[in-house]
Design a protein around this motif. Structure first.
Motif, PDB file in Angstrom:
ATOM      1  N   ALA A  75       0.827  -1.208   0.000  1.00 12.55           N
ATOM      2  CA  ALA A  75       0.000   0.000   0.000  1.00 12.55           C
ATOM      3  C   ALA A  75       0.859   1.256   0.000  1.00 12.55           C
ATOM      4  CB  ALA A  75      -0.932  -0.008   1.209  1.00 12.55           C
ATOM      5  N   GLY A  76       2.074   1.163   0.516  1.00 15.33           N
ATOM      6  CA  GLY A  76       2.986   2.301   0.524  1.00 15.33           C
ATOM      7  C   GLY A  76       3.757   2.471  -0.768  1.00 15.33           C
ATOM      8  N   GLY A  77       3.572   1.562  -1.712  1.00 19.34           N
ATOM      9  CA  GLY A  77       4.238   1.670  -3.006  1.00 19.34           C
ATOM     10  C   GLY A  77       5.558   0.939  -3.090  1.00 19.34           C
ATOM     11  N   ILE A  78       5.878   0.107  -2.115  1.00 14.78           N
ATOM     12  CA  ILE A  78       7.135  -0.644  -2.136  1.00 14.78           C
ATOM     13  C   ILE A  78       6.957  -1.885  -2.994  1.00 14.78           C
ATOM     14  CG2 ILE A  78       8.777  -1.936  -0.730  1.00 14.78           C
ATOM     15  CD1 ILE A  78       8.082  -0.050   1.581  1.00 14.78           C
ATOM     16  N   THR A 101      10.428  -6.316   6.382  1.00 15.79           N
ATOM     17  CA  THR A 101       9.308  -7.097   6.888  1.00 15.79           C
ATOM     18  C   THR A 101       8.088  -6.189   6.970  1.00 15.79           C
ATOM     19  OG1 THR A 101      10.808  -8.480   8.164  1.00 15.79           O
ATOM     20  CG2 THR A 101       8.494  -8.532   8.781  1.00 15.79           C
ATOM     21  N   VAL A 102       6.983  -6.619   6.365  1.00 11.79           N
ATOM     22  CA  VAL A 102       5.737  -5.843   6.370  1.00 11.79           C
ATOM     23  C   VAL A 102       4.576  -6.754   6.730  1.00 11.79           C
ATOM     24  CG1 VAL A 102       6.528  -4.165   4.644  1.00 11.79           C
ATOM     25  CG2 VAL A 102       5.345  -6.212   3.904  1.00 11.79           C
ATOM     26  N   GLN A 103       3.466  -6.148   7.111  1.00  8.46           N
ATOM     27  CA  GLN A 103       2.261  -6.920   7.398  1.00  8.46           C
ATOM     28  C   GLN A 103       1.660  -7.435   6.100  1.00  8.46           C
ATOM     29  OE1 GLN A 103      -0.266  -4.176   9.487  1.00  8.46           O
ATOM     30  NE2 GLN A 103       0.427  -4.942  11.474  1.00  8.46           N
ATOM     31  N   LYS A 104       1.029  -8.601   6.183  1.00  7.84           N
ATOM     32  CA  LYS A 104       0.375  -9.161   4.999  1.00  7.84           C
ATOM     33  C   LYS A 104      -0.730  -8.240   4.497  1.00  7.84           C
ATOM     34  CE  LYS A 104       0.808 -14.163   5.289  1.00  7.84           C
ATOM     35  NZ  LYS A 104       0.043 -15.408   5.466  1.00  7.84           N
ATOM     36  N   ALA A 105      -1.429  -7.591   5.424  1.00  8.33           N
ATOM     37  CA  ALA A 105      -2.553  -6.732   5.044  1.00  8.33           C
ATOM     38  C   ALA A 105      -2.114  -5.528   4.219  1.00  8.33           C
ATOM     39  CB  ALA A 105      -3.292  -6.266   6.289  1.00  8.33           C
TER      40      ALA A 105
END
Length: 119
Positions: A75-78, A101-105
């Motif tokens: 969602a942040g564009g990464i 590491t990011v959340q799956k959502a």
């Protein structure tokens, strides 16, 4: 009688209702209120509720189908390639020696294979 005329008469009672008895005018008024509430409910359902639940279902299916090696956008564009998956988090490789590491959502889309190499 055309459809437009009948809808107009349902929304705005005709002047002949003034000549009718007050009980008949009251019954017509109550019926048109419930008809308009029904129309409003169906409009809200098809314009707001149904598309939102459809998008939420697609997002759940996307998150459930994530696999190691998939290329995704957050969602942040990464943009990154999935290297590790846990229950709530995924690890994305941004390049050869940087992992995040990011959340799956936060995953908003799945990219076609090879997208990261072409950028």
């Amino acid at each position: 009688m055309s459809i437009v005329t009948s809808l107009f008469n349902a929304i705005i009672p005709s002047a002949s209702a003034a000549d009718a008895t007050p009980a008949a005018a009251q019954a017509q008024s109550g019926t048109s209120f419930f008809v308009m509430m029904g129309v409003l409910f169906f409009f809200m359902y098809f314009v707001l509720i149904r598309p939102q639940s459809k998008r939420a279902k697609e997002q759940r299916n996307l998150i459930g189908a994530l696999a190691k090696g998939d290329e995704v956008v957050t969602a942040g564009g990464i943009l990154g390639k999935i290297t590790k998956i846990s229950d709530s988090y995924i690890t994305l490789a941004l390049n050869d020696n940087v992992e995040v590491t990011v959340q799956k959502a936060s995953v908003s889309g799945l990219l076609p294979k090879g997208t990261l190499k072409s950028i």
